[in-house]
Structures are given as C-alpha cells and as structure tokens.
Design a protein around this motif. Structure first.
Motif, PDB file in Angstrom:
ATOM      1  N   THR A   3      17.362   3.093 -26.672  1.00  0.00           N
ATOM      2  CA  THR A   3      17.401   3.135 -25.118  1.00  0.00           C
ATOM      3  C   THR A   3      16.580   4.227 -24.419  1.00  0.00           C
ATOM      4  O   THR A   3      16.578   4.290 -23.298  1.00  0.00           O
ATOM      5  N   GLN A 123      24.356   0.828 -17.971  1.00  0.00           N
ATOM      6  CA  GLN A 123      23.527   1.210 -19.210  1.00  0.00           C
ATOM      7  C   GLN A 123      24.103  -0.083 -19.968  1.00  0.00           C
ATOM      8  O   GLN A 123      25.232   0.073 -20.594  1.00  0.00           O
ATOM      9  N   VAL A 152      16.321   0.050 -22.667  1.00  0.00           N
ATOM     10  CA  VAL A 152      16.283   0.016 -21.334  1.00  0.00           C
ATOM     11  C   VAL A 152      15.205   0.802 -20.851  1.00  0.00           C
ATOM     12  O   VAL A 152      14.884   1.908 -21.346  1.00  0.00           O
ATOM     13  N   ARG A 154      13.382   2.616 -17.279  1.00  0.00           N
ATOM     14  CA  ARG A 154      13.771   2.965 -15.846  1.00  0.00           C
ATOM     15  C   ARG A 154      12.820   3.587 -15.513  1.00  0.00           C
ATOM     16  O   ARG A 154      11.922   4.315 -15.930  1.00  0.00           O
ATOM     17  N   THR A 155      12.148   3.308 -13.910  1.00  0.00           N
ATOM     18  CA  THR A 155      11.391   4.043 -13.233  1.00  0.00           C
ATOM     19  C   THR A 155      11.945   5.120 -12.471  1.00  0.00           C
ATOM     20  O   THR A 155      12.745   4.758 -11.744  1.00  0.00           O
ATOM     21  N   LYS A 161      16.696  -1.437 -13.504  1.00  0.00           N
ATOM     22  CA  LYS A 161      16.095  -1.080 -14.827  1.00  0.00           C
ATOM     23  C   LYS A 161      15.611  -2.438 -15.199  1.00  0.00           C
ATOM     24  O   LYS A 161      15.599  -3.484 -14.700  1.00  0.00           O
ATOM     25  N   THR A 162      14.748  -2.209 -16.466  1.00  0.00           N
ATOM     26  CA  THR A 162      14.363  -3.400 -17.437  1.00  0.00           C
ATOM     27  C   THR A 162      15.141  -3.258 -18.418  1.00  0.00           C
ATOM     28  O   THR A 162      14.972  -2.200 -19.332  1.00  0.00           O
TER      29      THR A 162
END
Length: 171
Positions: A3, A123, A152, A154-155, A161-162
């Motif tokens: 992750t 999460q 996961v 995250r930017t 999230k993706t």
C-alpha cells in the motif's frame, strides 16, 4: 499486499492522459501486445447502478482485449476474477468513500490492472481476522486472494485515493 509502493515492480504506472484506449474507443480494438499497455476509463460520477455498470464496462474491455469469450476453463475463471475484483473495489468505494469517481482498466501482455478512484480518506484493508462464515467484510480479503498485488495511491495535497489491483492474464 503493498500500500506504499507507487507502482508494482516492472510497472511504469498509469499512462498519461490521452494515452491508450478510453471508454469511447472501438470495441474491436486489438488484443494486448507484449510491449503495449492499453487503458480504458469510465467516469462513475452520478451513475445509477454503479456496480453493474462497472462490471459491464469491464466485460466489454475483456472482450476487446481477447480475454472473452474464453476458450478454456482457466480463461473463463480469469475473466470472472477480474469482474469480481471490479465489483469488490467499486462496492468498497460506494460503502466507505461516498462512491467511486472513475474506473480505469489497463491490459498488458501478462497483467490486467483495475483502478478505482474515489474521494474517500480511508485506508482499505482486509478485515483481520477474516471470518469466512460471517456476512460482510470480505471485499478486500477477496481482492487480496485473487490478485497478484494491490495497493493505494494518493496524490499529495489532493483528497481521495486510487485503489488498484493487478491480476494475471490467463495462461
């Protein structure tokens, strides 16, 4: 499970915007080639019946990439695994992240990648301990069991999230 890794080993990550194949692309697109990664993207913002819509979209991509119709039991099982993972990731976004925003599916020679973008801060994680006889809470456990890897992305500075998962292509 990973992750924290930005992309799995050997993966260059998501193609830049405009690259690959999108939802409006010709359904008769060629099957995945060894050096290519083809992408299909579906916006899910405000879509009614989001899980069946996502599964139908994934099924169309599998047809376009030659995974369906499958010529063997292993091929059928691999395609059903993809559809189940799509269902689980989209359902999790519905239940825990105020709904999915986008579904992305990519195909390369040996791996199919599913990505679900949502605005949630949570999460995802398999419920531990897993209790097979109890209803609910099996989504990420199923994803973990069926996939080569998942995680996961995250930017920084942006909400959401993706959640991604990768499955092996049928042998």
């Amino acid at each position: 499970m990973s992750t924290t890794r930005q992309h799995p080993p050997g993966d260059r990550g998501r193609e830049p915007e405009g690259a690959g194949v999108d939802a409006d692309a010709d359904a008769g697109a060629a099957s995945c080639q060894p050096a290519e990664r083809q992408w299909r993207t579906l916006s899910l913002r405000g879509v009614a019946g989001v899980v069946p819509t996502a599964r139908d979209f994934a099924r169309q991509a599998l047809h376009a990439w030659g995974w369906l119709p499958a010529s063997s039991a292993d091929g059928r099982a691999a395609a059903e695994d993809v559809l189940l993972v799509v269902s689980e990731l989209v359902t999790n976004a519905c239940l825990h992240a105020n709904g999915p925003e986008e579904l992305r599916i990519s195909c390369a020679a040996k791996v199919l990648r599913v990505e679900v973008v949502d605005a949630g801060a949570g999460q995802p994680a398999p419920r531990t301990p897993h209790r097979a006889g109890r209803p609910g809470g099996h989504g990420m456990f199923i994803v973990q069991r069926l996939c080569l890897d998942w995680g996961v992305l995250r930017t920084p500075g942006r909400p959401g999230k993706t959640v991604w998962a990768e499955l092996a292509a049928p042998a």
